[in-house]
Design a protein around this motif. Structure first.
Motif, PDB file in Angstrom:
ATOM      1  N   HIS A 191      -0.719   4.616   0.975  1.00  0.00           N
ATOM      2  CA  HIS A 191      -1.317   5.668   1.797  1.00  0.00           C
ATOM      3  C   HIS A 191      -1.784   5.113   3.132  1.00  0.00           C
ATOM      4  CE1 HIS A 191      -1.248   8.182  -1.757  1.00  0.00           C
ATOM      5  NE2 HIS A 191      -1.771   7.158  -2.416  1.00  0.00           N
ATOM      6  N   ALA A 229       0.844  -1.201   0.000  1.00  0.00           N
ATOM      7  CA  ALA A 229       0.000   0.000   0.000  1.00  0.00           C
ATOM      8  C   ALA A 229       0.881   1.253   0.000  1.00  0.00           C
ATOM      9  CB  ALA A 229      -0.920  -0.008   1.213  1.00  0.00           C
ATOM     10  N   PRO A 284      -7.335   2.352  -4.795  1.00  0.00           N
ATOM     11  CA  PRO A 284      -7.994   1.161  -4.276  1.00  0.00           C
ATOM     12  C   PRO A 284      -8.683   1.474  -2.957  1.00  0.00           C
ATOM     13  CG  PRO A 284      -5.603   1.002  -4.013  1.00  0.00           C
ATOM     14  CD  PRO A 284      -5.891   2.351  -4.609  1.00  0.00           C
ATOM     15  N   ALA A 285      -9.664   0.663  -2.602  1.00  0.00           N
ATOM     16  CA  ALA A 285     -10.390   0.891  -1.346  1.00  0.00           C
ATOM     17  C   ALA A 285      -9.455   0.673  -0.159  1.00  0.00           C
ATOM     18  CB  ALA A 285     -11.564  -0.067  -1.261  1.00  0.00           C
ATOM     19  N   PRO A 286      -9.579   1.505   0.892  1.00  0.00           N
ATOM     20  CA  PRO A 286      -8.762   1.293   2.082  1.00  0.00           C
ATOM     21  C   PRO A 286      -9.049  -0.075   2.705  1.00  0.00           C
ATOM     22  CG  PRO A 286      -9.846   3.433   2.168  1.00  0.00           C
ATOM     23  CD  PRO A 286     -10.430   2.687   1.009  1.00  0.00           C
ATOM     24  N   ARG A 287      -7.983  -0.686   3.243  1.00  0.00           N
ATOM     25  CA  ARG A 287      -8.187  -1.955   3.956  1.00  0.00           C
ATOM     26  C   ARG A 287      -7.472  -1.872   5.297  1.00  0.00           C
ATOM     27  NH1 ARG A 287      -3.408  -5.007   1.518  1.00  0.00           N
ATOM     28  NH2 ARG A 287      -2.532  -3.364   0.212  1.00  0.00           N
ATOM     29  N   VAL A 312      -4.995   1.250   5.355  1.00  0.00           N
ATOM     30  CA  VAL A 312      -4.103   1.676   4.267  1.00  0.00           C
ATOM     31  C   VAL A 312      -4.760   1.464   2.902  1.00  0.00           C
ATOM     32  CG1 VAL A 312      -2.048   1.116   5.619  1.00  0.00           C
ATOM     33  CG2 VAL A 312      -3.025  -0.612   4.089  1.00  0.00           C
ATOM     34  N   SER A 313      -4.204   2.117   1.899  1.00  0.00           N
ATOM     35  CA  SER A 313      -4.624   1.808   0.519  1.00  0.00           C
ATOM     36  C   SER A 313      -3.446   2.006  -0.413  1.00  0.00           C
ATOM     37  CB  SER A 313      -5.780   2.715   0.094  1.00  0.00           C
ATOM     38  OG  SER A 313      -5.326   4.056   0.011  1.00  0.00           O
TER      39      SER A 313
END
Lengths: 117, 244
Positions: free
Chosen positions: A25, A23, B16-19, A116-117
């Motif tokens: 962010h 990731a 992308p979607a946060p995880r 996170v992304s």
């Protein structure tokens, strides 16, 4: 004052984990702080603001928010064989007055999760 | 194209979607790992290791000078932390100790990796006691394990009898507490019984020594207590295949 050193550690740990997860962010950090961890929540928040404010706009930090979860202290009384929540600094058992030598909870200082992304 | 509204913004599409990454990692884990390595290292050298903590001015260095002079046969090794100057290391050298100074700069406490680096500079032949004199501070050093076997807190007569109640974290973590400057009881009007009661309340399991670095009072008892906790000289070297 050591909250700055702890925040530097948190930064390193979070960046490592974000990279490993592929990731870029960091949106949210959940940090658990025990009442007996010797850490001042406001000092930790200030250290976080400094970290985020000084982070490069290209880096993982600009959008990050810090969630602090306070964990109250919990002790164990060996005479009553019962846990209790201390109401004073000497950790006296509210039932019998014995000073507890065993802390069950409240020393936590951990990064619980990262969004996170 | 953006998946939400079809606006065609490429930047939005690339997000992308946060995880959530579940971690449960202690912020002290790196320090704790180094502390565990230090502890193994100290033991392999057959050393009893102490972490000495107190406010500035309670007499840590004066006590260690006395300890160095009174320690039977061998020199003691001291790692001493201060924000600036190597005055303490020079004082301890003069008292016959093998001393290494850590100048912590802006850091308000010692951490395990700083101690590891200083430890590697020590000449340890014939030494069985390693003392780490922490930065004078009653708050920040408490959380950082340095790999010591025993933690000693120093409270000085004249500091305030309620200091153990004001800084419970540090005193609670101590294996022994030295009530120093006991020769000043009368001059300061210090309430000794109250201070001892406060210590008992916060640190019921700690051994308390009433000492004076200046008069020497109580120091023989402290030396004897530490001697009992020392490993036989050379013990570690025979058990561990360890070289610098």
């Amino acid at each position: 004052m050591h909250e700055l050193a702890l925040m530097a550690e948190l930064q390193q740990l979070a960046e490592e984990q974000t990279r490993q997860a592929g990731a870029r962010h960091i949106h949210r950090l959940r940090v658990r702080v025990g009442a007996l961890a010797g850490v001042d929540a406001d000092a930790l928040r200030l250290a976080f603001e400094v970290l985020v404010a000084n982070g490069s706009p290209e880096g993982p930090w600009p959008a990050a928010t810090l969630d602090l979860e306070a964990v109250p202290a919990r002790c164990f009384c060996s005479d009553c064989a019962q846990p209790f929540t201390p109401i004073d600094v000497i950790h006296a058992c509210p039932r019998c007055g014995l000073l507890s030598r065993q802390v069950l909870k409240g020393r936590e200082l951990e990064l619980v999760s990262l969004e996170v992304s | 194209m953006c998946g939400t509204c079809g606006c065609g913004d490429r930047d939005i599409e690339a997000q992308p979607a946060p995880r959530v990454l579940a971690l449960q990692r202690s912020l002290l884990s790196r320090n704790d790992a180094q502390a565990a390595a230090n502890r193994a290292h100290f033991r392999a050298h057959g050393l009893l290791s102490l972490n000495v903590l107190s406010a500035p001015g309670s007499g840590k260095t004066a006590l260690l000078e006395q300890l160095a002079r009174r320690w039977p046969q061998q020199p003691i090794a001291v790692i001493v932390g201060d924000q600036a100057t190597d005055n303490d290391a020079r004082r301890l050298d003069d008292a016959g100790a093998r001393a290494v100074q850590i100048r912590t700069g802006e850091l308000c406490h010692l951490e395990a990796d700083l101690v590891d680096r200083a430890f590697r500079q020590l000449e340890l032949a014939g030494v069985n006691l390693l003392v780490i004199e922490n930065v004078g501070n009653l708050v920040c050093p408490t959380a950082f394990d340095l790999g010591e076997e025993l933690r000693l807190a120093v409270l000085a007569v004249g500091e305030g009898e309620d200091k153990p109640l004001k800084y419970p974290g540090l005193f609670r973590s101590a294996d022994a507490v030295l009530l120093n400057k006991i020769d000043l009881l009368e001059a300061t009007g210090f309430d000794r019984a109250l201070a001892l009661a406060n210590l008992r309340a916060i640190a019921p399991a700690a051994t308390v020594f009433e000492v004076s670095a200046r008069s020497g009072a109580g120091l023989d008892a402290l030396v004897a207590w530490l001697q009992q906790r020392c490993r036989p000289a050379g013990h570690g070297h025979q058990l561990h295949d360890h070289h610098h």
